[in-house]
Design an enzyme around this catalytic site. Structure first.
Site, short mmCIF file in Angstrom:
data_model
loop_
_atom_site.label_atom_id
_atom_site.label_comp_id
_atom_site.label_asym_id
_atom_site.label_seq_id
_atom_site.Cartn_x
_atom_site.Cartn_y
_atom_site.Cartn_z
N CYS A 38 0.85 -1.19 0.00
CA CYS A 38 0.00 0.00 0.00
C CYS A 38 0.88 1.24 0.00
O CYS A 38 1.98 1.24 0.56
CB CYS A 38 -0.89 -0.02 1.24
N SER A 40 0.64 3.80 1.73
CA SER A 40 0.94 4.29 3.08
C SER A 40 2.25 3.68 3.59
O SER A 40 3.02 4.35 4.29
CB SER A 40 -0.18 3.95 4.05
N HIS A 43 4.88 5.81 2.22
CA HIS A 43 5.00 7.11 2.90
C HIS A 43 5.92 6.98 4.12
O HIS A 43 6.77 7.84 4.37
CB HIS A 43 3.63 7.61 3.39
N HIS A 59 0.47 -3.65 6.22
CA HIS A 59 -0.75 -3.49 7.01
C HIS A 59 -2.00 -3.85 6.22
O HIS A 59 -3.09 -3.42 6.57
CB HIS A 59 -0.85 -2.05 7.52
N CYS A 163 -6.98 -2.94 3.78
CA CYS A 163 -6.66 -1.51 3.82
C CYS A 163 -7.22 -0.79 2.60
O CYS A 163 -8.12 0.02 2.71
CB CYS A 163 -5.17 -1.22 3.95
N1 APR Z 1 -3.25 13.83 -10.23
C1 APR Z 1 -4.01 12.72 -10.24
N2 APR Z 1 -3.52 11.48 -10.03
C2 APR Z 1 -2.20 11.37 -9.83
C3 APR Z 1 -1.33 12.48 -9.82
C4 APR Z 1 -1.91 13.76 -10.04
N3 APR Z 1 -1.19 14.87 -10.04
N4 APR Z 1 -0.08 12.04 -9.58
C5 APR Z 1 -0.16 10.70 -9.42
N5 APR Z 1 -1.44 10.28 -9.58
C6 APR Z 1 -1.98 8.91 -9.47
C7 APR Z 1 -1.04 7.80 -9.85
O1 APR Z 1 -0.99 7.63 -11.25
C8 APR Z 1 -1.68 6.60 -9.13
O2 APR Z 1 -2.62 5.93 -9.96
O3 APR Z 1 -2.31 8.63 -8.11
C9 APR Z 1 -2.39 7.21 -7.94
C10 APR Z 1 -1.80 6.82 -6.57
O4 APR Z 1 -1.97 5.46 -6.40
P1 APR Z 1 -1.04 4.50 -5.48
O5 APR Z 1 0.37 4.93 -5.54
O6 APR Z 1 -1.39 3.10 -5.85
O7 APR Z 1 -1.57 4.83 -4.01
P2 APR Z 1 -2.66 4.12 -3.05
O8 APR Z 1 -2.11 2.89 -2.43
O9 APR Z 1 -3.96 4.02 -3.81
O10 APR Z 1 -2.81 5.21 -1.89
C11 APR Z 1 -3.24 6.53 -2.16
O11 APR Z 1 -4.30 6.86 -0.04
O12 APR Z 1 -4.41 5.75 2.00
C12 APR Z 1 -3.76 6.68 1.25
O13 APR Z 1 -1.54 6.57 2.13
C13 APR Z 1 -2.31 6.34 1.00
O14 APR Z 1 -1.74 8.58 0.50
C14 APR Z 1 -1.98 7.31 -0.08
C15 APR Z 1 -3.28 7.34 -0.89
ZN ZN Z 2 -2.86 1.11 3.49
#
Ligand code: APR
Ligand code: ZN
Ligand code: ZN
Length: 362
Positions: A38, A40, A43, A59, A163
């Protein structure tokens, strides 16, 4: 057992041999079957949020109960479970007023830097991570950090519910309480954002606008229920969303990425009376800026933690949604990897190549 250890931020995880304690009175020892990667975790691994190191991250997981403590009544060995970091005490003000995700009870939590459950051949303490530590072959958790699920639910897909799915779906259904016909925009269509889109479809939202810079993610979003697609590389996403909604904006916007700019965009694309829900973890210490005058038209902005879940009720329902074809979990899994491939998995996440990579344990 084998576990992935984070020693230092921005350094690869290292697979180590460690052992875990026998269950205390209300603890459950779980044989981990699957753990999802994930954002997170990333991060914390990048130091955007503080955590005592070394630690075993992870998690989002499922497994089979192996052993239970003397006072555990909820599960028994052999039960299939999904874990949830939102461990609840059941007696604090937050729990007893129906908001267990905000539980303030400390007895049930594995407190950062305090809890000590792992043993290894090094002098420093190995810290547990947000009540779980799923990147390990076994997990020792409080009984109030698990939910039993049907044995006909595939454990690989069940892990995702732990999650990503509950966070995205719950933000829409529990936090924002989207109603049939309402308009929704979801900024960031990774694992969590896809769950928000699928959740909006289940809730009966009218327009569901997916916003992502990756065209592959946008295509998948359509499959999960998005009615409109916006790529910020084609121009200001706020303007694009307003253009698609007759200049008005949306009733609900969800920030599912964790950045200042996208949080501001989520608020900026609201119709009068609309609500922006911040799901992503915005780096610790970062401030966001909003136009004060936008509040005159009753726009709101709110946080959502783990989808404001009541996970003992929500997760079995999500299992039902999967089994009756409403929740499209099969589409989430981009890669199935071994624990030893975890660093490549996170590199692929950073490169935006995956919706979810899942680790399958033997
Ligand atoms: N605008 C829109 N989408 C974007 C941008 C942007 N400027 N930059 C990146 N993205 C997209 C990416 O292409 C990707 O599909 O945001 C998405 C992020 O997805 P993941 O990295 O898979 O993240 P995810 O696990 O879904 O978590 C997202 O939610 O719970 C929280 O901590 C977690 O902050 C994180 C968020
Ligand atoms: Zn998570
Ligand atoms: Zn509580």
């Amino acid at each position: 057992m084998k576990a992935a250890v984070l020693y230092e931020v921005n350094k690869p995880l290292v697979i180590e041999e460690v052992s875990v304690n026998k269950p205390g009175p209300r603890e459950v020892l779980i044989r981990t079957k699957v753990a999802g990667l994930c954002h997170s975790d990333l991060h914390f691994m990048e130091g955007l949020y503080p955590w005592p190191l070394p630690t075993i991250p992870g998690h989002e997981s499922s497994g089979i109960v192996e052993q239970v403590g003397s006072d555990v009544t909820y599960v028994q060995p052999g039960d299939h479970v999904v874990t949830c970091l939102s461990v609840f005490c059941g007696t604090c003000d937050m729990c007893t007023t129906g908001r267990p995700v905000l539980c303030t009870g400390t007895d049930v939590k594995l407190l950062p830097g305090v809890a000590n459950r792992f043993n290894w051949n090094k002098p420093e303490k190995l810290n547990q991570f947000i009540n779980l530590s799923s990147f390990a072959e076994q997990m020792l958790v409080h009984e109030n950090a698990v939910v039993k699920i049907r044995k006909d639910m595939p454990l690989d897909l069940a892990a995702l519910i732990g999650c990503g799915v509950i966070t995205g779906y719950g933000a829409v259904v529990n936090t924002a309480k989207v109603r049939p016909g309402e308009s929704v925009a979801v900024i960031g269509c990774g694992g969590v954002g896809m769950a928000a889109i699928n959740g909006a479809a289940i809730a009966g939202a009218g327009r569901i606008i997916a916003v992502d810079t990756n065209p592959v993610k946008l295509q998948l979003a359509t499959k999960l229920g998005a009615t409109d697609l916006v790529n910020p590389n084609d121009g200001d996403p706020v303007k694009q969303v307003k253009d698609k909604t007759g200049g008005l904006g949306v009733e609900h916007a969800f920030e599912v990425l964790g950045a200042k700019i996208t949080a501001e965009q989520a608020f900026g694309m609201l119709a009068p009376g609309g609500t922006a829900t911040i799901v992503g973890m915005i780096p610790f210490g970062t401030k966001i800026e909003l136009h004060g005058a936008d509040f005159l038209r009753e726009r709101r902005i709110q946080g959502s933690s783990m989808g404001s879940n009541h996970f003992r009720q929500d997760m079995p329902r999500l299992v039902e949604f999967y089994l009756n074809g409403k929740l499209h979990l099969d589409d989430w899994v981009s890669a199935r990897i071994k624990l030893s491939e975890i660093n490549e998995g996170f590199a692929n996440m950073k490169a935006g190549k995956t919706v979810r990579s899942i680790i399958e344990f033997n």
